[in-house]
Design a protein around this motif. Structure first.
Motif, PDB file in Angstrom:
ATOM      1  N   ALA A  19      -5.258  -5.376   1.392  1.00  0.00           N
ATOM      2  CA  ALA A  19      -5.358  -5.195  -0.064  1.00  0.00           C
ATOM      3  C   ALA A  19      -5.922  -3.822  -0.402  1.00  0.00           C
ATOM      4  O   ALA A  19      -5.433  -3.147  -1.322  1.00  0.00           O
ATOM      5  CB  ALA A  19      -6.228  -6.296  -0.670  1.00  0.00           C
ATOM      6  N   ALA A  20      -6.927  -3.398   0.333  1.00  0.00           N
ATOM      7  CA  ALA A  20      -7.516  -2.075   0.098  1.00  0.00           C
ATOM      8  C   ALA A  20      -6.485  -0.977   0.368  1.00  0.00           C
ATOM      9  O   ALA A  20      -6.389   0.007  -0.384  1.00  0.00           O
ATOM     10  CB  ALA A  20      -8.760  -1.880   0.960  1.00  0.00           C
ATOM     11  N   LEU A  21      -5.716  -1.135   1.429  1.00  0.00           N
ATOM     12  CA  LEU A  21      -4.675  -0.145   1.739  1.00  0.00           C
ATOM     13  C   LEU A  21      -3.629  -0.088   0.621  1.00  0.00           C
ATOM     14  O   LEU A  21      -3.217   1.001   0.208  1.00  0.00           O
ATOM     15  CB  LEU A  21      -4.010  -0.476   3.078  1.00  0.00           C
ATOM     16  N   VAL A  22      -3.212  -1.243   0.113  1.00  0.00           N
ATOM     17  CA  VAL A  22      -2.236  -1.273  -0.982  1.00  0.00           C
ATOM     18  C   VAL A  22      -2.816  -0.584  -2.216  1.00  0.00           C
ATOM     19  O   VAL A  22      -2.154   0.257  -2.840  1.00  0.00           O
ATOM     20  CB  VAL A  22      -1.810  -2.727  -1.317  1.00  0.00           C
ATOM     21  N   ARG A  23      -4.060  -0.916  -2.558  1.00  0.00           N
ATOM     22  CA  ARG A  23      -4.705  -0.290  -3.737  1.00  0.00           C
ATOM     23  C   ARG A  23      -4.818   1.220  -3.586  1.00  0.00           C
ATOM     24  O   ARG A  23      -4.781   1.946  -4.574  1.00  0.00           O
ATOM     25  CB  ARG A  23      -6.100  -0.891  -3.955  1.00  0.00           C
ATOM     26  N   ASN A  24      -4.962   1.698  -2.355  1.00  0.00           N
ATOM     27  CA  ASN A  24      -5.120   3.132  -2.111  1.00  0.00           C
ATOM     28  C   ASN A  24      -3.793   3.837  -1.807  1.00  0.00           C
ATOM     29  O   ASN A  24      -3.794   4.953  -1.281  1.00  0.00           O
ATOM     30  CB  ASN A  24      -6.122   3.360  -0.977  1.00  0.00           C
ATOM     31  N   GLY A  25      -2.676   3.175  -2.129  1.00  0.00           N
ATOM     32  CA  GLY A  25      -1.371   3.806  -1.967  1.00  0.00           C
ATOM     33  C   GLY A  25      -0.899   3.927  -0.529  1.00  0.00           C
ATOM     34  O   GLY A  25      -0.051   4.765  -0.227  1.00  0.00           O
ATOM     35  N   ARG A  26      -1.426   3.093   0.349  1.00  0.00           N
ATOM     36  CA  ARG A  26      -1.058   3.173   1.769  1.00  0.00           C
ATOM     37  C   ARG A  26      -0.305   1.904   2.178  1.00  0.00           C
ATOM     38  O   ARG A  26      -0.666   1.208   3.115  1.00  0.00           O
ATOM     39  CB  ARG A  26      -2.317   3.395   2.590  1.00  0.00           C
ATOM     40  N   ALA A  27       0.777   1.631   1.437  1.00  0.00           N
ATOM     41  CA  ALA A  27       1.551   0.400   1.631  1.00  0.00           C
ATOM     42  C   ALA A  27       2.130   0.285   3.039  1.00  0.00           C
ATOM     43  O   ALA A  27       2.175  -0.811   3.607  1.00  0.00           O
ATOM     44  CB  ALA A  27       2.653   0.305   0.587  1.00  0.00           C
ATOM     45  N   ALA A  28       2.577   1.383   3.612  1.00  0.00           N
ATOM     46  CA  ALA A  28       3.166   1.325   4.958  1.00  0.00           C
ATOM     47  C   ALA A  28       2.137   0.840   5.976  1.00  0.00           C
ATOM     48  O   ALA A  28       2.456   0.043   6.864  1.00  0.00           O
ATOM     49  CB  ALA A  28       3.718   2.687   5.355  1.00  0.00           C
ATOM     50  N   GLN A  29       0.902   1.295   5.844  1.00  0.00           N
ATOM     51  CA  GLN A  29      -0.155   0.834   6.751  1.00  0.00           C
ATOM     52  C   GLN A  29      -0.482  -0.634   6.490  1.00  0.00           C
ATOM     53  O   GLN A  29      -0.712  -1.397   7.416  1.00  0.00           O
ATOM     54  CB  GLN A  29      -1.409   1.691   6.594  1.00  0.00           C
ATOM     55  N   ALA A  30      -0.509  -1.019   5.218  1.00  0.00           N
ATOM     56  CA  ALA A  30      -0.777  -2.416   4.862  1.00  0.00           C
ATOM     57  C   ALA A  30       0.299  -3.323   5.433  1.00  0.00           C
ATOM     58  O   ALA A  30       0.005  -4.406   5.951  1.00  0.00           O
ATOM     59  CB  ALA A  30      -0.862  -2.571   3.352  1.00  0.00           C
ATOM     60  N   GLN A  31       1.545  -2.881   5.366  1.00  0.00           N
ATOM     61  CA  GLN A  31       2.675  -3.675   5.856  1.00  0.00           C
ATOM     62  C   GLN A  31       2.491  -4.036   7.331  1.00  0.00           C
ATOM     63  O   GLN A  31       2.842  -5.131   7.751  1.00  0.00           O
ATOM     64  CB  GLN A  31       3.974  -2.881   5.650  1.00  0.00           C
ATOM     65  N   ARG A  32       1.908  -3.149   8.099  1.00  0.00           N
ATOM     66  CA  ARG A  32       1.708  -3.408   9.531  1.00  0.00           C
ATOM     67  C   ARG A  32       0.688  -4.516   9.791  1.00  0.00           C
ATOM     68  O   ARG A  32       0.633  -5.062  10.882  1.00  0.00           O
ATOM     69  CB  ARG A  32       1.294  -2.119  10.241  1.00  0.00           C
ATOM     70  N   LEU A  33      -0.119  -4.854   8.794  1.00  0.00           N
ATOM     71  CA  LEU A  33      -1.121  -5.918   8.947  1.00  0.00           C
ATOM     72  C   LEU A  33      -0.576  -7.295   8.586  1.00  0.00           C
ATOM     73  O   LEU A  33      -1.257  -8.304   8.788  1.00  0.00           O
ATOM     74  CB  LEU A  33      -2.341  -5.619   8.065  1.00  0.00           C
ATOM     75  N   LEU A  34       0.642  -7.334   8.042  1.00  0.00           N
ATOM     76  CA  LEU A  34       1.197  -8.606   7.604  1.00  0.00           C
ATOM     77  C   LEU A  34       1.782  -9.384   8.784  1.00  0.00           C
ATOM     78  O   LEU A  34       2.310  -8.801   9.724  1.00  0.00           O
ATOM     79  CB  LEU A  34       2.296  -8.376   6.567  1.00  0.00           C
ATOM     80  N   PRO A  35       1.711 -10.712   8.702  1.00  0.00           N
ATOM     81  CA  PRO A  35       2.328 -11.530   9.753  1.00  0.00           C
ATOM     82  C   PRO A  35       3.846 -11.298   9.778  1.00  0.00           C
ATOM     83  O   PRO A  35       4.466 -11.075   8.735  1.00  0.00           O
ATOM     84  CB  PRO A  35       2.022 -12.965   9.322  1.00  0.00           C
ATOM     85  N   ALA A  36       4.422 -11.384  10.951  1.00  0.00           N
ATOM     86  CA  ALA A  36       5.874 -11.247  11.097  1.00  0.00           C
ATOM     87  C   ALA A  36       6.533 -12.554  10.676  1.00  0.00           C
ATOM     88  O   ALA A  36       6.268 -13.600  11.258  1.00  0.00           O
ATOM     89  CB  ALA A  36       6.222 -10.916  12.540  1.00  0.00           C
ATOM     90  N   GLU A  37       7.359 -12.490   9.662  1.00  0.00           N
ATOM     91  CA  GLU A  37       8.079 -13.671   9.195  1.00  0.00           C
ATOM     92  C   GLU A  37       9.571 -13.442   9.386  1.00  0.00           C
ATOM     93  O   GLU A  37      10.075 -12.352   9.123  1.00  0.00           O
ATOM     94  CB  GLU A  37       7.764 -13.948   7.720  1.00  0.00           C
ATOM     95  N   ARG A  38      10.236 -14.485   9.855  1.00  0.00           N
ATOM     96  CA  ARG A  38      11.684 -14.400  10.041  1.00  0.00           C
ATOM     97  C   ARG A  38      12.295 -15.716   9.579  1.00  0.00           C
ATOM     98  O   ARG A  38      11.582 -16.688   9.332  1.00  0.00           O
ATOM     99  CB  ARG A  38      12.024 -14.079  11.489  1.00  0.00           C
TER     100      ARG A  38
END
Length: 187
Positions: free
Chosen positions: A153-172
């Protein structure tokens, strides 16, 4: 193009991960016991969601009161599919919904920033008649994702969405029979 209604999840050959947000009191007791225990309510429906980002939208990245802790709930695929087989759409006949052991609804999937997308994620409500089975037989593990959620959430708020995306669980895409797909399809 993503189908309108499709289950996407983190799963393996035996289990699937669903997400829930709780108060610290409920989360701490469950994590200490390694399973859901009081003050978790066995008397009311509990909603489980295989979409991590949908829960982030719903819990405001673990900032809503009573939803400050995000748990990854690993449950058996057998239990998940048993629940799905009993599910009644919340838009069905009110009498059928009232009698259903499991409720089902499709809500717009969410982007990393919370925007509604053009496809839907499933939510499954486990009713009070199955809640003990869910908690005592289907759930095989609980993991506290709250620190990871706060960091993303902090990464998203700070405009670092690509880094935040790497913290998300892999869903398929979760595999289902045509019969189950038809059963889950919106009316």
């Amino acid at each position: 193009m993503t189908p309108q209604h499709q289950i996407r999840a983190d799963y393996d050959a035996r289990t699937i991960v669903v997400y829930q947000a709780y108060s610290s009191t409920i989360a701490d007791a469950a994590l200490r016991a390694g399973r859901f225990v009081t003050p978790f309510s066995f008397q009311r429906m509990t909603w489980i969601k295989p979409s991590f980002l949908w829960l982030m939208h719903r819990s405001n990245w673990a900032r809503k009161p009573g939803q400050e802790r995000v748990l990854a709930v690993r449950m058996t695929r057998e239990g998940w599919e048993q629940a799905l087989s009993q599910a009644v759409h919340t838009t069905a006949d009110p009498k059928a919904v009232a009698q259903a052991a499991v409720h089902l609804q499709w809500d717009p999937e969410r982007s990393l920033r919370g925007a509604a997308l053009n496809h839907y994620s499933i939510q499954v409500g486990i009713g009070r008649h199955l809640i003990r089975t869910f908690a005592e037989e289907w759930v095989v593990g609980l993991t506290d994702l709250t620190p990871q959620v706060h960091k993303a959430a902090a990464l998203v708020r700070n405009g670092r969405a690509a880094q935040a995306q790497r913290l998300l669980p892999a869903e398929r895409v979760y595999p289902m029979s045509r019969t189950m797909e038809a059963h889950l399809s919106p009316m």
